[in-house]
Design a protein around this motif. Structure first.
Motif, PDB file in Angstrom:
ATOM      1  N   SER A 103      34.690 -61.564  -7.205  1.00 39.86           N
ATOM      2  CA  SER A 103      34.575 -60.374  -6.349  1.00 39.86           C
ATOM      3  C   SER A 103      33.136 -59.877  -6.230  1.00 39.86           C
ATOM      4  CB  SER A 103      35.474 -59.250  -6.870  1.00 39.86           C
ATOM      5  OG  SER A 103      35.126 -58.913  -8.205  1.00 39.86           O
ATOM      6  N   SER A 104      32.387 -59.901  -7.337  1.00 44.16           N
ATOM      7  CA  SER A 104      31.001 -59.422  -7.291  1.00 44.16           C
ATOM      8  C   SER A 104      30.125 -60.364  -6.473  1.00 44.16           C
ATOM      9  CB  SER A 104      30.434 -59.274  -8.703  1.00 44.16           C
ATOM     10  OG  SER A 104      30.432 -60.518  -9.382  1.00 44.16           O
ATOM     11  N   LYS A 105      30.388 -61.680  -6.582  1.00 38.77           N
ATOM     12  CA  LYS A 105      29.614 -62.643  -5.794  1.00 38.77           C
ATOM     13  C   LYS A 105      29.902 -62.485  -4.304  1.00 38.77           C
ATOM     14  CE  LYS A 105      30.550 -66.524  -8.141  1.00 38.77           C
ATOM     15  NZ  LYS A 105      30.464 -67.974  -8.490  1.00 38.77           N
ATOM     16  N   VAL A 106      31.158 -62.254  -3.972  1.00 38.16           N
ATOM     17  CA  VAL A 106      31.527 -62.060  -2.566  1.00 38.16           C
ATOM     18  C   VAL A 106      30.836 -60.824  -2.004  1.00 38.16           C
ATOM     19  CG1 VAL A 106      33.427 -61.483  -1.004  1.00 38.16           C
ATOM     20  CG2 VAL A 106      33.721 -63.282  -2.701  1.00 38.16           C
ATOM     21  N   GLU A 107      30.798 -59.754  -2.783  1.00 39.52           N
ATOM     22  CA  GLU A 107      30.123 -58.531  -2.335  1.00 39.52           C
ATOM     23  C   GLU A 107      28.627 -58.768  -2.163  1.00 39.52           C
ATOM     24  OE1 GLU A 107      31.150 -55.517  -1.312  1.00 39.52           O
ATOM     25  OE2 GLU A 107      33.135 -56.456  -1.336  1.00 39.52           O
ATOM     26  N   ASN A 108      28.047 -59.567  -3.057  1.00 36.41           N
ATOM     27  CA  ASN A 108      26.623 -59.889  -2.941  1.00 36.41           C
ATOM     28  C   ASN A 108      26.335 -60.709  -1.688  1.00 36.41           C
ATOM     29  OD1 ASN A 108      25.608 -58.536  -5.159  1.00 36.41           O
ATOM     30  ND2 ASN A 108      25.801 -60.280  -6.541  1.00 36.41           N
TER      31      ASN A 108
END
Length: 211
Positions: free
Chosen positions: A99-104
């Motif tokens: 999820s954090s990578k997708v947001e980045n």
């Protein structure tokens, strides 16, 4: 005493309404044509996809030679025959740990919208480990009347590491459209935000490249 006959010249009134109407039509036609071309631009499609994004997945890899040609063999189309591909990381919105990578990645693409255009080139020169290739597949939901419709977008971005220039196709077409073969790459100067996010996504991956 003789009366003088005065001669009055009649001034013709010019009817400006047809002229103004014609000018308005020309302006509208120009605006429509420009809007059509703008909607087909690659970067405008990125903006469109991010607006209603529901899912995103993709990969980030190091590449030495970019080959974005659309090929066809035995009725099957394929592309991305790049050379020296070394996958660094992947991301998938369906995986909770990503999820954090997708947001980045979403922030990365969003920052691209604020980048200044540079040169327009027909092909990118080869360079050993010289590019970062971001491949992102985005699914967005658009509401038409009372119905929700999903639309899939497929984006490929090439980042020249040394020059800090992002390259993407000038126009956006369907994923395997051969019109891409005649479409140039548009360069964009990477912003500080873009570079910072990209480093965060890749700096810890160089030593553990995915197979």
């Amino acid at each position: 005493m003789a009366k003088r006959r005065r001669m009055y010249s009649r001034r013709r009134r010019i009817n400006y309404k047809p002229i103004l109407f014609l000018a308005a039509i020309i302006v509208i036609l120009i605006a429509v044509v420009l809007n059509i071309f703008k909607k087909d631009s690659y970067i405008s499609k990125i903006d469109e996809a991010l607006t209603e994004m529901s899912q995103m997945s993709g990969t980030i890899s190091i590449v030495s030679k970019i080959d974005a040609t659309i090929y066809e063999k035995d009725g099957l189309k394929y592309s991305n025959q790049h050379e020296g591909i070394k996958r660094l990381t992947s991301f998938d919105g369906k995986v909770s740990d990503d999820s954090s990578k997708v947001e980045n990645v979403k922030s990365l693409l969003d920052s691209l919208l604020n980048s200044d255009e540079t040169e327009l080139v027909s092909e990118l020169p080869s360079k050993d480990d010289g590019y970062l290739w971001l491949e992102a597949d985005i699914i967005s939901e658009h509401e038409i009347l009372i119905f929700d419709r999903e639309k899939e977008y497929n984006f490929d971005l090439y980042y020249h590491i040394e020059d800090e220039i992002i390259y993407l196709k000038e126009k956006y077409f369907d994923e395997f459209s051969k019109r891409y073969n005649k479409t140039n790459f548009q360069g964009y100067k990477a912003t500080d935000e873009f570079i910072s996010i990209l480093k965060e996504l890749t700096e810890n991956q160089a030593g553990k490249r995915e197979e």
